[in-house]
Design an enzyme around this catalytic site. Structure first.
Site, mmCIF file in Angstrom:
data_model
loop_
_atom_site.group_PDB
_atom_site.id
_atom_site.type_symbol
_atom_site.label_atom_id
_atom_site.label_comp_id
_atom_site.label_asym_id
_atom_site.label_seq_id
_atom_site.Cartn_x
_atom_site.Cartn_y
_atom_site.Cartn_z
ATOM 1 N N GLY A 248 0.797 -1.114 0.077
ATOM 2 C CA GLY A 248 -0.111 0.046 0.019
ATOM 3 C C GLY A 248 0.929 1.232 -0.041
ATOM 4 N N PRO A 291 4.713 -5.062 -1.401
ATOM 5 C CG PRO A 291 6.625 -4.206 -1.843
ATOM 6 C CD PRO A 291 6.250 -5.042 -1.094
ATOM 7 N N GLY A 292 3.041 -3.566 -4.144
ATOM 8 C CA GLY A 292 2.619 -3.900 -5.528
ATOM 9 C C GLY A 292 2.815 -2.782 -6.334
ATOM 10 N NE ARG A 330 -5.311 3.006 -10.597
ATOM 11 C CZ ARG A 330 -4.829 4.081 -10.330
ATOM 12 N NH1 ARG A 330 -4.238 4.958 -11.028
ATOM 13 N NH2 ARG A 330 -4.827 4.384 -8.909
ATOM 14 C CB CYS A 361 -19.316 3.203 -27.492
ATOM 15 S SG CYS A 361 -18.635 3.404 -29.049
HETATM 16 C C1 PLP Z 1 -3.396 -5.153 -3.328
HETATM 17 C C2 PLP Z 1 -2.756 -5.687 -2.250
HETATM 18 C C3 PLP Z 1 -1.334 -5.505 -2.111
HETATM 19 C C4 PLP Z 1 -0.266 -4.624 -2.655
HETATM 20 O O1 PLP Z 1 -1.043 -3.298 -2.676
HETATM 21 P P1 PLP Z 1 -0.363 -2.030 -3.263
HETATM 22 O O2 PLP Z 1 -0.983 -0.808 -2.875
HETATM 23 O O3 PLP Z 1 -0.427 -2.097 -4.816
HETATM 24 O O4 PLP Z 1 1.147 -2.028 -2.722
HETATM 25 C C5 PLP Z 1 -0.595 -6.171 -0.931
HETATM 26 N N1 PLP Z 1 -1.323 -7.104 -0.319
HETATM 27 C C6 PLP Z 1 -2.748 -7.353 -0.514
HETATM 28 C C7 PLP Z 1 -3.155 -8.600 0.281
HETATM 29 C C8 PLP Z 1 -3.240 -6.711 -1.595
HETATM 30 O O5 PLP Z 1 -4.603 -7.281 -1.710
#
Ligand code: PLP
Length: 431
Positions: A248, A291-292, A330, A361
């Site tokens: 997050g 982290p994603g 988004r 559309c």
């Molecule tokens: C989406 C998610 C993440 C990654 O969140 P980011 O905001 O992309 O860093 C990590 N853990 C879980 C369980 C998630 O669902």
């Protein structure tokens, strides 16, 4: 520039990791996702270095792959020493196909199907993160049938005060994810799991939200989780190998995003973890974070060709591009802010107020409204920045548009990592 991999080159064009974006658009066509491998690797290394510094390497970052999933990204993060998190059979399949060892895979999700749980068990997934009691019971049954033991963690809702931190969407009770602490639901699940023959509880997990731009909520979550761990140890006599504090971490979408360096989160959380473990006399568990967005978000941009321009006096200027909500939903979903610029005029002043319209559309198919860009002409290349996360992974074939190709760039070189779809791809499953 909001991302380290970007600059304006001598031709006045936007450049990413040494590649001229106008040349990339010419070579590969538009729309095009472009990702900087250099920046992805640099971010992974910063996280890994933080674990060395704060936990003596006792733990690791896990790449939350729903942000951007394809075989090549799994290979890259794996080579940087990260584990991988998946949230569906499809992500699990992709990770396995990319060669990620199943012991390094963490399987999340609030409603994994029996098929997905079976797939995880049969492939030896190292950590199945159980979200609820129904799932726990299913897993026990499936593992018993196969005479296996499932290694699991529990997803806990730490119930971080949503009034002080409104951006955090995982409220105490009103969240579809995880087991509730306050009501005793989480404790009850652990008590039941302890009695199960085919379940081995290895850890606790929480994830408090996304695009968070301050340290305090992460520190608070660590505190709540360790207090809970202390309670479990005292009441049930259970200990855990790891504590996963989720992802997050916020990134820059625009200059207004006050994203703090990841090192700051790591340090603040680590000092809470260490002092709580000492206070509660707990042996320090391995710490994971997930982290994603922060690994891939700022590393990615999308290139489009500008088509029709409609200037409606006193209303707005529509600048239409050859992409839209099918490659980046988004803005339509959450009015997300983005920085846009004309890549072939990047050195010119951004003094034209544009609404970037997609080609679907839908009137709501916009990428950004009333945003300053360089004065555009049809045929220009429009770049949208910080699109590396939750763009390709959320893309669709709406209006039977084709999902664009993704090119990875590094030190002036480029290569395709996801081919663009073809019309044949679209009808492959039609009968
Ligand atoms: C989406 C998610 C993440 C990654 O969140 P980011 O905001 O992309 O860093 C990590 N853990 C879980 C369980 C998630 O669902």
């Amino acid at each position: 520039m909001i991302s380290n991999c970007l600059k304006i080159n001598h031709a006045g064009h936007l450049e990413i990791s040494g590649c001229d974006t106008v040349e990339l658009a010419e070579q590969y066509g538009t729309p095009l996702y472009v990702m900087s491998e250099d920046q992805i690797r640099e971010t992974c290394r910063r996280y890994v270095a933080s674990f060395a510094k704060n936990y003596n390497g006792h733990g690791k970052p896990i790449y939350a792959s729903k942000a951007f999933s394809c075989k090549e990204i799994y290979r890259i993060v794996l080579s940087e020493g990260l584990d991988v998190e998946v949230v569906s059979g499809g992500e699990l399949y992709t990770a396995l196909q990319a060669g990620v060892p199943s012991s390094q895979i963490h399987f999340q999700g609030n409603n994994k199907s029996t098929g997905e749980l079976t797939m995880a068990l049969e492939n030896g997934v190292g950590d199945i993160v159980v979200d609820n009691l129904y799932e726990l019971e299913c897993l026990e049954k499936l593992a018993a049938q196969r005479n296996m033991t499932a290694s699991i963690s529990f997803r806990i809702k730490p119930g971080i005060d949503a009034h002080t931190h409104e951006f955090i969407r995982t409220g105490q009770i009103d969240s579809k994810f995880g087991l509730d602490l306050a009501s005793g639901e989480a404790l009850d699940a652990l008590r039941q799991a302890k009695e199960m023959q085919h379940i081995a509880v290895k850890g606790l997990h929480c994830h408090i939200g996304s695009q968070i731009l301050e340290c305090a909520p992460f520190v608070h979550a660590a505190e709540v989780m360790l207090d809970f761990y202390g309670k479990i140890r005292n009441e049930l006599g259970m200990t855990f190998e790891h504590l996963n504090l989720g992802g997050g971490f916020g990134i820059h979408y625009t200059e207004n995003d006050d994203a703090i360096p990841y090192e700051n989160y790591m340090e603040a959380v680590s000092s809470m973890v260490h002092s709580k473990c000492q206070e509660l006399n707990l042996e320090l568990p391995r710490i994971f974070i997930e982290p994603g967005r922060s690994i891939v978000g700022e590393a990615g941009i999308t290139l489009y060709s500008v088509g029709a321009i409609k200037e409606i006096p006193g209303v707005r200027n529509y600048v239409a591009i050859d992409g839209g909500m099918f490659d980046n939903p988004r803005y339509a979903l959450y009015q997300s802010a983005y920085t846009c610029l004309v890549a072939n005029k990047a050195d010119k002043p951004a003094d034209y107020i544009a609404t970037i319209a997609g080609k679907c559309c839908e009137s709501g198919d916009l990428i950004q409204e009333h945003t300053p860009i360089q004065k555009p002409e049809s045929g220009d290349i429009l770049a949208v920045l910080s699109t590396g996360a939750y763009n390709y992974s959320m893309a669709s074939n709406y209006n039977r548009n084709l999902k664009p190709a993704c090119v990875m760039v590094s030190n002036g070189n480029s290569r395709i990592v996801i081919k663009g779809e073809t019309y044949e791809d679209l009808i492959r499953n039609d009968v």
